[in-house]
Design an enzyme around this catalytic site. Structure first.
Site, PDB file in Angstrom:
ATOM      1  N   THR A 190       0.813  -1.216   0.000  1.00  0.00           N
ATOM      2  CA  THR A 190       0.000   0.000   0.000  1.00  0.00           C
ATOM      3  C   THR A 190       0.844   1.262   0.000  1.00  0.00           C
ATOM      4  O   THR A 190       1.966   1.276   0.532  1.00  0.00           O
ATOM      5  CB  THR A 190      -0.910   0.016   1.247  1.00  0.00           C
ATOM      6  N   TYR A 226      -1.833   0.288   9.892  1.00  0.00           N
ATOM      7  CA  TYR A 226      -2.066  -0.402   8.618  1.00  0.00           C
ATOM      8  C   TYR A 226      -0.826  -0.327   7.735  1.00  0.00           C
ATOM      9  O   TYR A 226      -0.310  -1.340   7.257  1.00  0.00           O
ATOM     10  CB  TYR A 226      -3.276   0.207   7.909  1.00  0.00           C
TER      11      TYR A 226
END
Length: 331
Positions: A120, A144
């Site tokens: 990501t 995250y």
């Protein structure tokens, strides 16, 4: 793969199901491994084999790898909601980092040769410059992003120690749906902006939240690089082809278009496509969000045999809207 099978973890989810379609369309044998906690068995194409389980279940994973002669893994399974990672970080380190470590060990023991990891842009945190390139500092500002960066590090170390090569694809904002309407974002309560906006356009939500209007961006709202999910799926197939062709090389690549749109610009696009005006509710910033994330995508364009086919915001919205209408027919 022509000399083995590709296992797709999380292949019943949003991005994973599109990657499965792309692999199958390219002639690969595919086994999907998914616990169906956020995925749907009906999203898995009938040409693939579905195994339901947890990737931390070493016995089941290793049996699956052996039974299906798996030679490559595309790893999508994990948790992806940034604000939730701030409030529940241990969930993210378990689901994204610890689980990935278990999968990597099983892959090594089974002799898997190629590994593609769903990473990501959140690994960059709040970048000092935009667009951001692969060599720029990776300083995540939420669990995250950190959980994904830790997995990148594990994968790099594993590939250095064992006969495996890898591709890390750092996604920017994934949106849209399969143009043939075979798959799309189906998760209840999804946090993707375009998904939320098309739900609102169809009356499934009363409004769309705009989280923060005081960022240092042209209109004060967050700016993101939106990539069509089918283009992203095609990039995975191209990455696999490259790993097979050059088994001693690995790659870390941004997956985006190199152009950013603000939250308000995205909502304007939904208004255009639907010929209506969404109800926008301004709220405060969300924890863990950065002001602007746009990819420098020069590396992926020069490294992979891949050219974006759907880099049009209105087109992305149209595909997402068509899928949302299809979901309404299922209800």
């Amino acid at each position: 793969m022509r000399d083995g099978t590709v296992m797709v973890t999380g292949g019943a989810g949003y991005i994973g199901s599109h990657a499965v379609l792309a692999l199958l369309d390219a002639g690969h044998e595919v086994v999907v491994f998914d616990n169906l906690s956020t995925g749907f068995d009906w999203l898995v194409d009938s040409r693939a084999t579905l195994v339901r389980g947890e990737i931390e279940d070493d016995d089941l994973v290793r049996a699956t790898l052996q039974k299906h002669n798996v030679r490559a893994i595309l790893h999508f399974a994990g948790s992806i909601i940034v604000p939730e990672s701030v409030s529940n970080p241990l969930k993210y380190y378990r689901n994204n980092t610890v689980a990935s470590r278990a999968l990597l060990e099983s892959a090594v023991l089974a002799g898997v040769k190629h590994f593609i990891f769903s990473s990501t842009a959140a690994t960059y945190g709040a970048p000092e410059r935009v667009p951001v390139a692969e060599g720029d500092p990776t300083v995540p500002i939420n669990p995250y992003g950190m959980s994904k960066l830790m997995t990148e590090a594990m994968l790099r170390d594993v590939a250095a120690a064992y006969p495996m090569n890898y591709a890390v694809l750092r996604y920017f904002n994934v949106a849209g749906a399969d143009p043939q309407q075979r798959a799309g974002q189906s998760t209840i309560g999804a946090t993707h902006l375009i998904k939320i906006a098309v739900e609102a356009a169809l009356g499934k939500r009363a409004s769309v939240g705009v989280y923060g209007t005081d960022y240092a961006t042209p209109d004060g709202t967050g700016v993101r690089d939106y990539i069509h999910v089918s283009d992203l799926a095609a990039a995975h197939v191209a990455a696999l082809d490259l790993l097979v062709a050059e088994p001693t090389r690995s790659h870390t690549l941004n997956a985006g278009y190199g152009k950013g749109f603000s939250v308000l610009e995205v909502l304007d696009a939904v208004d255009r496509v639907t010929n209506m005006t969404l109800n926008r509710v301004v709220e405060g910033r969300r924890a863990g969000d950065s002001a602007e994330l746009v990819a420098d995508n020069s590396a992926i364009l020069s490294t992979l045999d891949w050219t974006p086919q759907r880099a049009d915001l209105d087109g992305i919205v149209r595909d997402a809207l068509a899928w949302e209408r299809k979901l309404s027919e299922r209800d």
